[in-house]
Structure formats: structure tokens, C-alpha cells
Design a protein around this motif. Structure first.
Motif, PDB file in Angstrom:
ATOM      1  N   ASN A 183      32.813 -62.304  23.249  1.00 25.28           N
ATOM      2  CA  ASN A 183      32.024 -63.489  22.912  1.00 25.28           C
ATOM      3  C   ASN A 183      31.106 -63.218  21.729  1.00 25.28           C
ATOM      4  OD1 ASN A 183      33.132 -65.098  24.917  1.00 25.28           O
ATOM      5  ND2 ASN A 183      31.576 -64.556  26.434  1.00 25.28           N
ATOM      6  N   SER A 184      30.551 -62.001  21.700  1.00 24.71           N
ATOM      7  CA  SER A 184      29.677 -61.633  20.589  1.00 24.71           C
ATOM      8  C   SER A 184      30.457 -61.582  19.279  1.00 24.71           C
ATOM      9  CB  SER A 184      29.027 -60.273  20.875  1.00 24.71           C
ATOM     10  OG  SER A 184      28.247 -59.853  19.773  1.00 24.71           O
TER      11      SER A 184
ATOM     12  N   PHE B 257      32.371 -64.208  14.102  1.00 15.62           N
ATOM     13  CA  PHE B 257      33.458 -64.791  13.311  1.00 15.62           C
ATOM     14  C   PHE B 257      33.159 -66.253  12.977  1.00 15.62           C
ATOM     15  CE2 PHE B 257      36.480 -61.478  15.128  1.00 15.62           C
ATOM     16  CZ  PHE B 257      36.591 -60.806  13.921  1.00 15.62           C
ATOM     17  N   LYS B 258      32.613 -66.983  13.947  1.00 17.30           N
ATOM     18  CA  LYS B 258      32.294 -68.392  13.716  1.00 17.30           C
ATOM     19  C   LYS B 258      31.229 -68.543  12.635  1.00 17.30           C
ATOM     20  CE  LYS B 258      33.537 -70.226  18.276  1.00 17.30           C
ATOM     21  NZ  LYS B 258      33.031 -70.882  19.507  1.00 17.30           N
TER      22      LYS B 258
ATOM     23  N   GLY C 215      31.723 -56.556  30.651  1.00 14.71           N
ATOM     24  CA  GLY C 215      31.336 -55.956  29.375  1.00 14.71           C
ATOM     25  C   GLY C 215      32.279 -56.349  28.257  1.00 14.71           C
ATOM     26  N   ASN C 216      33.589 -56.370  28.555  1.00 16.45           N
ATOM     27  CA  ASN C 216      34.572 -56.753  27.539  1.00 16.45           C
ATOM     28  C   ASN C 216      34.414 -58.214  27.134  1.00 16.45           C
ATOM     29  OD1 ASN C 216      35.722 -54.214  27.477  1.00 16.45           O
ATOM     30  ND2 ASN C 216      37.263 -54.687  29.035  1.00 16.45           N
ATOM     31  N   ILE C 217      34.178 -59.087  28.124  1.00 21.61           N
ATOM     32  CA  ILE C 217      34.004 -60.512  27.822  1.00 21.61           C
ATOM     33  C   ILE C 217      32.769 -60.726  26.962  1.00 21.61           C
ATOM     34  CG2 ILE C 217      33.474 -62.758  28.841  1.00 21.61           C
ATOM     35  CD1 ILE C 217      35.228 -62.000  31.206  1.00 21.61           C
TER      36      ILE C 217
END
Length: 243
Positions: free
Chosen positions: A35-36, A41-42, A29-31
Motif C-alpha cells: 500500500n505504501s 506510485f500514485k 506487513g507485506n500488505i
């Protein structure tokens, strides 16, 4: 009453397995959340590049800060594409492929090295190179731009590379092979007086006469130093100091 024997071991293994499953679920869940957030940010970075493209093109400091933001997020501007047009952020900002920008700059750097090699022996101070390249330039560049352009030439070999001398100055070296440590030390020593002698190397670096003479002769043969035999002891001058 606490279970005994094999039943106790089975219960312990069951609890450990449950803990592992819970831990794996939390980690996944943290990963996914990270990633989201990184994707957001990108996209914000891409929007920033499009909004401030004029400043990125014309202001070296602004361009360098943008590149640093990309590095913090682990984004390669050359490969990262926007969702709108499939082009890279840099290609959109510069209205052409960023490879062309740095390749063109690399060509200018090589031309400048060839023009000045006869006077500086293939070693030019980075601040001097920057000043020469920015003369009459519509969009000035920065030292960071020079560094990136030179790094883009690494696949072609070590003939052109940047060297940080021990006295804190930075030079661009355009010689057929990389400088070794002894040669770098000699160039650093030349920064003080413009020249060195074998006694100077012996006093400051603890070299015996044989070692110092070997390094100096090798650098003279490579065009990195000029020799003056009219004085004693013989002086070995950095071409950059003579100009």
C-alpha cells in the motif's frame, strides 16, 4: 520422549496457532508495504501528469499511454486527487473537469451521428468518425478518446455503442436498440461487396431463406440496410458502402 494423548494434541494446536500468528503478521506487513509503494506510485503519477500536461492535452497517443498507466495502477483519473489542491489529476491537466472534455466530445459524436444517419443508416466506421472529428481540430483526438466518450453515455441506454464486426472492423452504432448477432453477421458480410442477398447468407452462414429474409427485412425497417429490387436476387446494401 514424545508427548502422548491429549497433551500431544494441545501442543499441535499451539504450534499451528503460532504459525498462523506469524503468517498473519507477515501478510499484514507485506500488505502495508504494498500500500505504501502504491501510494508513492500514485503520487509520482500525479507529478508526471502535472509535468507533462501539455503533451497529454495535445497528443492523443501520449494521453492514451497516460490512461493506460492509470489503469495498471488501478487509478481512476476522474476521482484520484492530488494532495496539493484536492483536484483530480485530469482536471489539473486539462485546466477543467475531465467530465467536460468527454461530455463535449460525446456531444460532437452524437451531432455527427445525426448529420450522417440519413446516409449511413446509423452505422459509421470508427476510423471515418475519427477523421471527421479531427478535421480542423486544434487538439486532435484518438479512437481511445471516442471509446471513452461513448462509454460515458452508457447510463443513458444502448442507443449509441461501439460494435466490433467479425471481419475486424469497428463501427459506431447509433440505433434505438443493440444489434443482435444475426444483424452483426449481416453487416460483416456487407463489408466484402457492400451488399448481401439471401443466397449469399445461405452460402456463407448456412441460413435458410426464411431466417435470412426475416433478418434482412428487420434491418431494412430499421434503416440499417437499403434495398435494391431492380436486380435479382434482391440486393440489400449497407448505406456506408454506397457513400
Amino acid at each position: 520422549m514424545r508427548p502422548l494423548g491429549l497433551a500431544a494434541f494441545d501442543n499441535e494446536r499451539s504450534r499451528k496457532k503460532q504459525y498462523q500468528l506469524v503468517g498473519d503478521a507477515l501478510l499484514a506487513g507485506n500488505i502495508e508495504q504494498m500500500n505504501s509503494q502504491l501510494a508513492k506510485f500514485k503520487q509520482l503519477l500525479a507529478n508526471f501528469a502535472l509535468e507533462h500536461g501539455r503533451q497529454i492535452r495535445s497528443e492523443p497517443s501520449f494521453r492514451n499511454e497516460f490512461a493506460r498507466m492509470c489503469a495498471v495502477l488501478g487509478v481512476d483519473p476522474l476521482n484520484y486527487s492530488t494532495k496539493n489542491d484536492g483536484g483530480s489529476v485530469w482536471s489539473t491537466v486539462f485546466a477543467k473537469d475531465i467530465n467536460d472534455f468527454y461530455f463535449g466530445l460525446a456531444v460532437r459524436i452524437i451531432e455527427k451521428c445525426r448529420e450522417t444517419r440519413g446516409s449511413n443508416g446509423g452505422i459509421i466506421a470508427l476510423d471515418k468518425l475519427l477523421s471527421d472529428l479531427n478535421k480542423g481540430a486544434e487538439n486532435p483526438i484518438s479512437q481511445d478518446d471516442i471509446v471513452r466518450a461513448v462509454e460515458s453515455l452508457k447510463p443513458f441506454g444502448p442507443g449509441l455503442h461501439i460494435e466490433n464486426l467479425h471481419n475486424g472492423s469497428t463501427v459506431l452504432v447509433n440505433v434505438p436498440k443493440e444489434l443482435n448477432r444475426d444483424q452483426t453477421n449481416v453487416l460483416s458480410a456487407c463489408e466484402a461487396l457492400g451488399y448481401v442477398t439471401t443466397p449469399i447468407l445461405a452460402d456463407n452462414m448456412g441460413w435458410d431463406a426464411g431466417r435470412g429474409q426475416y433478418v434482412l427485412d428487420e434491418m431494412v425497417a430499421s434503416g440499417l440496410l437499403w434495398i435494391d429490387k431492380q436486380v435479382q436476387p434482391t440486393q440489400y446494401w449497407s448505406p456506408a458502402a454506397v457513400m
